[in-house]
Design a protein around this motif. Structure first.
Motif, PDB file in Angstrom:
ATOM      1  N   GLY A  35       0.815  -1.214  -0.092  1.00  0.00           N
ATOM      2  CA  GLY A  35       0.097   0.101   0.120  1.00  0.00           C
ATOM      3  C   GLY A  35       0.736   1.208  -0.048  1.00  0.00           C
ATOM      4  O   GLY A  35       0.555   2.083  -0.692  1.00  0.00           O
ATOM      5  N   GLY A  36       1.727   1.249   0.776  1.00  0.00           N
ATOM      6  CA  GLY A  36       2.759   2.471   0.662  1.00  0.00           C
ATOM      7  C   GLY A  36       3.564   2.532  -0.396  1.00  0.00           C
ATOM      8  O   GLY A  36       3.673   3.734  -0.800  1.00  0.00           O
ATOM      9  N   GLY A  37       3.898   1.623  -0.991  1.00  0.00           N
ATOM     10  CA  GLY A  37       4.703   1.686  -2.434  1.00  0.00           C
ATOM     11  C   GLY A  37       3.858   2.420  -3.253  1.00  0.00           C
ATOM     12  O   GLY A  37       4.120   3.004  -4.178  1.00  0.00           O
ATOM     13  N   ILE A  38       2.414   1.710  -3.193  1.00  0.00           N
ATOM     14  CA  ILE A  38       1.564   2.222  -4.379  1.00  0.00           C
ATOM     15  C   ILE A  38       1.230   3.739  -4.182  1.00  0.00           C
ATOM     16  O   ILE A  38       1.113   4.539  -4.948  1.00  0.00           O
ATOM     17  N   VAL A  39       0.980   4.050  -2.923  1.00  0.00           N
ATOM     18  CA  VAL A  39       0.661   5.438  -2.653  1.00  0.00           C
ATOM     19  C   VAL A  39       1.943   6.402  -3.060  1.00  0.00           C
ATOM     20  O   VAL A  39       1.753   7.621  -3.557  1.00  0.00           O
ATOM     21  N   LEU A  40       3.021   6.048  -2.709  1.00  0.00           N
ATOM     22  CA  LEU A  40       4.400   6.840  -2.955  1.00  0.00           C
ATOM     23  C   LEU A  40       4.610   6.617  -4.425  1.00  0.00           C
ATOM     24  O   LEU A  40       5.109   7.792  -4.874  1.00  0.00           O
ATOM     25  N   LEU A  41       4.275   6.003  -5.229  1.00  0.00           N
ATOM     26  CA  LEU A  41       4.565   5.978  -6.630  1.00  0.00           C
ATOM     27  C   LEU A  41       3.360   6.855  -7.394  1.00  0.00           C
ATOM     28  O   LEU A  41       3.730   7.315  -8.163  1.00  0.00           O
ATOM     29  N   LEU A  42       2.186   6.891  -6.997  1.00  0.00           N
ATOM     30  CA  LEU A  42       1.087   7.548  -7.479  1.00  0.00           C
ATOM     31  C   LEU A  42       0.851   8.909  -7.108  1.00  0.00           C
ATOM     32  O   LEU A  42       0.065   9.494  -7.763  1.00  0.00           O
ATOM     33  N   TYR A  43       1.516   9.306  -5.805  1.00  0.00           N
ATOM     34  CA  TYR A  43       1.035  10.554  -5.250  1.00  0.00           C
ATOM     35  C   TYR A  43       1.386  11.616  -6.311  1.00  0.00           C
ATOM     36  O   TYR A  43       0.922  12.828  -6.145  1.00  0.00           O
ATOM     37  N   ARG A  44       2.361  11.519  -6.921  1.00  0.00           N
ATOM     38  CA  ARG A  44       3.204  12.440  -7.736  1.00  0.00           C
ATOM     39  C   ARG A  44       2.206  13.099  -9.040  1.00  0.00           C
ATOM     40  O   ARG A  44       2.028  14.055  -9.431  1.00  0.00           O
ATOM     41  N   TYR A  45       1.318  11.691  -9.353  1.00  0.00           N
ATOM     42  CA  TYR A  45       0.597  11.853 -10.625  1.00  0.00           C
ATOM     43  C   TYR A  45      -0.874  12.433 -10.457  1.00  0.00           C
ATOM     44  O   TYR A  45      -1.714  13.029 -10.940  1.00  0.00           O
ATOM     45  N   VAL A  46      -1.317  11.764  -9.167  1.00  0.00           N
ATOM     46  CA  VAL A  46      -2.724  11.958  -8.632  1.00  0.00           C
ATOM     47  C   VAL A  46      -2.544  12.495  -7.289  1.00  0.00           C
ATOM     48  O   VAL A  46      -1.608  12.415  -6.602  1.00  0.00           O
ATOM     49  N   GLU A  47      -3.747  13.219  -6.773  1.00  0.00           N
ATOM     50  CA  GLU A  47      -3.228  13.686  -5.393  1.00  0.00           C
ATOM     51  C   GLU A  47      -3.232  12.412  -4.207  1.00  0.00           C
ATOM     52  O   GLU A  47      -3.601  11.164  -4.633  1.00  0.00           O
ATOM     53  N   LEU A  48      -3.070  12.699  -3.249  1.00  0.00           N
ATOM     54  CA  LEU A  48      -2.794  11.517  -2.127  1.00  0.00           C
ATOM     55  C   LEU A  48      -3.937  10.760  -2.118  1.00  0.00           C
ATOM     56  O   LEU A  48      -3.759   9.584  -1.769  1.00  0.00           O
ATOM     57  N   THR A  49      -5.332  11.466  -1.513  1.00  0.00           N
ATOM     58  CA  THR A  49      -6.200  10.538  -1.338  1.00  0.00           C
ATOM     59  C   THR A  49      -6.497   9.570  -2.594  1.00  0.00           C
ATOM     60  O   THR A  49      -6.972   8.599  -2.223  1.00  0.00           O
ATOM     61  N   VAL A  50      -6.793  10.138  -3.597  1.00  0.00           N
ATOM     62  CA  VAL A  50      -7.085   9.311  -5.001  1.00  0.00           C
ATOM     63  C   VAL A  50      -5.734   7.960  -5.080  1.00  0.00           C
ATOM     64  O   VAL A  50      -6.286   7.021  -5.288  1.00  0.00           O
ATOM     65  N   SER A  51      -4.788   8.444  -4.862  1.00  0.00           N
ATOM     66  CA  SER A  51      -3.721   7.278  -4.630  1.00  0.00           C
ATOM     67  C   SER A  51      -3.953   6.283  -3.545  1.00  0.00           C
ATOM     68  O   SER A  51      -3.654   5.106  -3.558  1.00  0.00           O
ATOM     69  N   ALA A  52      -4.585   6.818  -2.431  1.00  0.00           N
ATOM     70  CA  ALA A  52      -4.810   5.797  -1.242  1.00  0.00           C
ATOM     71  C   ALA A  52      -5.943   5.135  -1.800  1.00  0.00           C
ATOM     72  O   ALA A  52      -5.903   3.703  -1.639  1.00  0.00           O
ATOM     73  N   TYR A  53      -6.996   5.678  -2.284  1.00  0.00           N
ATOM     74  CA  TYR A  53      -8.123   4.865  -2.786  1.00  0.00           C
ATOM     75  C   TYR A  53      -7.752   3.940  -3.935  1.00  0.00           C
ATOM     76  O   TYR A  53      -8.464   2.852  -4.069  1.00  0.00           O
ATOM     77  N   ILE A  54      -6.677   4.083  -4.758  1.00  0.00           N
ATOM     78  CA  ILE A  54      -6.148   3.113  -5.656  1.00  0.00           C
ATOM     79  C   ILE A  54      -5.550   1.943  -5.174  1.00  0.00           C
ATOM     80  O   ILE A  54      -5.625   0.983  -5.583  1.00  0.00           O
ATOM     81  N   ALA A  55      -4.791   2.134  -3.980  1.00  0.00           N
ATOM     82  CA  ALA A  55      -4.203   1.246  -3.180  1.00  0.00           C
ATOM     83  C   ALA A  55      -5.035   0.211  -2.492  1.00  0.00           C
ATOM     84  O   ALA A  55      -4.662  -0.914  -2.447  1.00  0.00           O
ATOM     85  N   ILE A  56      -6.001   0.581  -2.142  1.00  0.00           N
ATOM     86  CA  ILE A  56      -6.931  -0.299  -1.349  1.00  0.00           C
ATOM     87  C   ILE A  56      -7.178  -1.596  -2.147  1.00  0.00           C
ATOM     88  O   ILE A  56      -7.220  -2.560  -1.104  1.00  0.00           O
ATOM     89  N   PRO A  57      -7.690  -1.631  -3.120  1.00  0.00           N
ATOM     90  CA  PRO A  57      -8.145  -2.905  -3.816  1.00  0.00           C
ATOM     91  C   PRO A  57      -6.892  -3.833  -4.286  1.00  0.00           C
ATOM     92  O   PRO A  57      -7.143  -5.103  -3.934  1.00  0.00           O
ATOM     93  N   ALA A  58      -5.458  -3.323  -3.946  1.00  0.00           N
ATOM     94  CA  ALA A  58      -4.403  -4.026  -3.711  1.00  0.00           C
ATOM     95  C   ALA A  58      -4.253  -4.698  -2.486  1.00  0.00           C
ATOM     96  O   ALA A  58      -3.589  -5.726  -2.278  1.00  0.00           O
ATOM     97  N   VAL A  59      -4.261  -3.988  -1.587  1.00  0.00           N
ATOM     98  CA  VAL A  59      -3.893  -4.175  -0.158  1.00  0.00           C
ATOM     99  C   VAL A  59      -5.161  -4.960   0.538  1.00  0.00           C
ATOM    100  O   VAL A  59      -4.561  -5.899   1.523  1.00  0.00           O
ATOM    101  N   ALA A  60      -6.541  -4.950   0.264  1.00  0.00           N
ATOM    102  CA  ALA A  60      -7.173  -5.512   0.727  1.00  0.00           C
ATOM    103  C   ALA A  60      -7.170  -6.986   0.785  1.00  0.00           C
ATOM    104  O   ALA A  60      -7.387  -7.689   1.791  1.00  0.00           O
ATOM    105  N   PRO A  61      -7.016  -7.592  -0.300  1.00  0.00           N
ATOM    106  CA  PRO A  61      -6.648  -9.141  -0.211  1.00  0.00           C
ATOM    107  C   PRO A  61      -5.599  -9.624   0.352  1.00  0.00           C
ATOM    108  O   PRO A  61      -5.754 -10.783   1.050  1.00  0.00           O
ATOM    109  N   ILE A  62      -4.517  -9.065   0.593  1.00  0.00           N
ATOM    110  CA  ILE A  62      -3.179  -9.330   1.185  1.00  0.00           C
ATOM    111  C   ILE A  62      -3.568  -9.194   2.754  1.00  0.00           C
ATOM    112  O   ILE A  62      -3.274  -9.851   3.353  1.00  0.00           O
ATOM    113  N   ALA A  63      -4.268  -8.153   3.004  1.00  0.00           N
ATOM    114  CA  ALA A  63      -4.681  -7.780   4.451  1.00  0.00           C
ATOM    115  C   ALA A  63      -5.609  -9.106   4.983  1.00  0.00           C
ATOM    116  O   ALA A  63      -5.505  -9.784   5.944  1.00  0.00           O
TER     117      ALA A  63
END
Length: 125
Positions: A35-63
């Motif tokens: 989740g942190g990796g996805i947010v750090l890679l995407l926050y430059r291109y989209v804002e922080l909140t949107v990058s967190a929402y993008i990370a959720i579907p990747a993090v949920a199955p792992i958790a």
């Protein structure tokens, strides 16, 4: 000396760190890293909140793989079962072996046995 023993020994889980089992600890660390990796890679291109929402579907199955348990199955085992029953399961079909003639015959046999029972009871009276 009093030694407390868990009443349900089958459900006892040994905690490794912060009350988490080894499996839960490994999957929670993995989900934070992904989740942190996805947010750090995407926050430059989209804002922080949107990058967190993008990370959720990747993090949920792992958790869920680390924490979720249903009837003794892990999340991945349960999802494999659901996919199997949804797509690979053959439908069951009932084919009646009784036709109209058989039903009439069974009804006639029941009426004959009822008449025999009545005649036997009438003879006793």
């Amino acid at each position: 000396m009093i030694i407390e023993v868990n009443k349900d020994i089958d459900r006892y889980k040994e905690s490794v760190c912060l009350g988490l089992t080894a499996r839960q600890l490994i999957f929670s660390i993995a989900s934070v890293v992904v989740g942190g990796g996805i947010v750090l890679l995407l926050y430059r291109y989209v804002e922080l909140t949107v990058s967190a929402y993008i990370a959720i579907p990747a993090v949920a199955p792992i958790a869920l793989s680390g924490f979720y348990s249903y009837n003794g199955m892990t999340f991945m085992q349960m999802m494999k079962q659901k996919i199997h029953f949804a797509f690979r399961n053959k439908p069951l079909a009932y084919i009646s072996t009784e036709g109209e003639q058989e039903i009439v015959q069974i009804g006639a046999e029941e009426m004959a046995t009822d008449k025999k029972k009545k005649s036997i009871s009438d003879r006793r009276i």
